[in-house]
Design an enzyme around this catalytic site. Structure first.
Site, PDB file in Angstrom:
ATOM      1  N   PRO A   1       5.884  22.204 102.194  1.00  0.00           N
ATOM      2  CG  PRO A   1       7.327  24.640 102.156  1.00  0.00           C
ATOM      3  CD  PRO A   1       5.491  24.489 102.291  1.00  0.00           C
ATOM      4  CB  CYS A   2       8.487  18.129 103.030  1.00  0.00           C
ATOM      5  SG  CYS A   2       9.617  17.616 101.964  1.00  0.00           S
ATOM      6  CD  GLN A   3      11.868  22.696 102.056  1.00  0.00           C
ATOM      7  OE1 GLN A   3      10.920  22.419 102.281  1.00  0.00           O
ATOM      8  NE2 GLN A   3      12.188  22.986 100.832  1.00  0.00           N
ATOM      9  N   GLY A   4      13.692  20.265 106.639  1.00  0.00           N
ATOM     10  CA  GLY A   4      13.289  20.423 108.083  1.00  0.00           C
ATOM     11  C   GLY A   4      12.558  19.199 108.401  1.00  0.00           C
ATOM     12  CG  PHE A   5       8.919  16.069 107.588  1.00  0.00           C
ATOM     13  CD1 PHE A   5       8.360  15.365 109.210  1.00  0.00           C
ATOM     14  CD2 PHE A   5       7.892  17.197 107.365  1.00  0.00           C
ATOM     15  CE1 PHE A   5       7.751  15.100 109.624  1.00  0.00           C
ATOM     16  CE2 PHE A   5       6.418  16.602 107.203  1.00  0.00           C
ATOM     17  CZ  PHE A   5       6.177  16.111 108.093  1.00  0.00           C
TER      18      PHE A   5
END
Length: 353
Positions: free
Chosen positions: A83-87
């Site tokens: 997941p790349c949420q909050g990258f």
């Protein structure tokens, strides 16, 4: 080409779309790792020769658990869709910011197991995030570890999936002078598999909601439907949502392939975002399958697609059964990598191993 069964580690495996594609391409899936119990139950029951490990990949201790699970097997290929949420690329540590822990787990896995190759799948937006800095840092890190890198935004419909799903894919080959070349499209847009091609044989559920285990109502009508059924005799996960009458009446006003813009004034105005009240188009692939937010509807019937219909549009064969409650099943389907797309990439990868 070799008949060797390359051994695969699948991180952030979810229900196992990537694993299924690699399995179809002849790889040996050693282990799938995720932190979602319903998805792992689905993974375990559909990948009989593989282990499923419940572990938090943001915690370094997860790799000790992985070591124990693979028990000395040499891992040839690492795959995953972190997941790349909050990258984040803020602050002094930049790419090593703790908020990027999940992506860094892929880098740690490749560093630790030194596979012959790896694959990372993500949303297309990752390519341009922070003006391309994230993509550039990923390429730099793996190049420094001795991997010849390539990346591309691929479309699932090009590889026989009845869905216009676009994904960014990175492939790295260890100690190679050649960079991986992505497979040429199997189909051109005029020949894409359509929604009707994919799901027209499934019961309409107009007068009933259906059951988790049921039966087909007729013979397959297309080659794609025959492929999805295989030798399967029972129909799983084909259960309709029990919509309120006003919702069904609103859906009925949306034409084949239409959306909220086709509704008369004053109708359905509680939803006005770009995918609201979207009816799948019978003569085109679907848009990107979501995780079950009830914004998409069957091209013909006035209801949301069932889990099985969306699984077909993701190219999961009918004998792939989803577990958990309906919300969890929808999330598993929507978050998965289409197996046929993964299979195409995996078959091409064999040439470099």
């Amino acid at each position: 080409m070799t008949n060797k069964k390359y051994k695969v580690l699948d991180l952030f495996c979810g229900c196992g779309g990537l694993s299924k594609g690699y399995e179809m391409a002849g790889y040996d899936i050693l282990l799938g790792v995720d932190f979602n119990k319903p998805a792992l139950e689905t993974y375990q029951k559909n990948h009989k020769g593989s282990k499923a490990l419940y572990a938090d990949l943001s915690d370094d201790k997860a790799f000790d658990e992985i070591d124990n699970a693979v028990k000395g097997n040499k891992i040839d290929v690492v795959i995953g869709g972190p997941p790349c949420q909050g990258f984040s690329l803020t602050g002094r540590r930049q790419f090593d910011d703790s908020r990027n822990k999940l992506y860094l787990a892929m880098i740690e896995a490749v560093r630790r197991y030194n596979p012959k190759a790896f694959m990372i799948e993500n949303v297309p937006g990752m390519a341009t995030l922070y003006n391309g800095e994230v993509k550039a840092e990923i390429l730099k890190r793996f190049t420094e570890m001795g991997y010849k890198m390539n990346f591309k935004i691929v479309c699932a419909a090009d590889y026989g999936v009845p869905q216009m799903r676009r994904r960014l894919v990175f492939i790295g080959i260890k100690d190679s002078e050649q960079e991986y070349q992505f497979p040429q499209p199997y189909l051109l847009p005029d020949n894409y598999v359509t929604c009707k091609d994919a799901i027209s044989d499934l019961p309409s559920l107009v007068d009933e909601l259906g059951d988790e285990i049921s039966s087909y109502s007729g013979e397959p009508q297309t080659d794609y439907q025959k492929m999805m059924r295989g030798n399967n005799k029972l129909l799983y996960n084909h259960v309709a949502v029990n919509h309120k009458d006003f919702v069904k009446a609103t859906i009925a006003l949306v034409p084949d392939g239409g959306n909220y813009k086709d509704l008369p004034g004053g109708v359905g105005e509680s939803r006005k975002f770009h995918v609201a009240w979207t009816r799948y188009c019978s003569y085109k692939p679907s848009g990107t399958i979501d995780t079950g937010h009830r914004n998409h509807f069957h091209y013909k019937w006035n209801r949301c697609p069932t889990v099985r219909e969306n699984a077909r549009l993701q190219s999961f064969p009918d004998d792939f059964v989803f577990y958990g409650n309906r919300t969890q099943q929808n999330r598993q389907v929507g978050n998965a990598v289409p197996p046929l797309m993964a299979k195409a990439i995996a078959e091409e990868l064999k040439k470099y191993l």
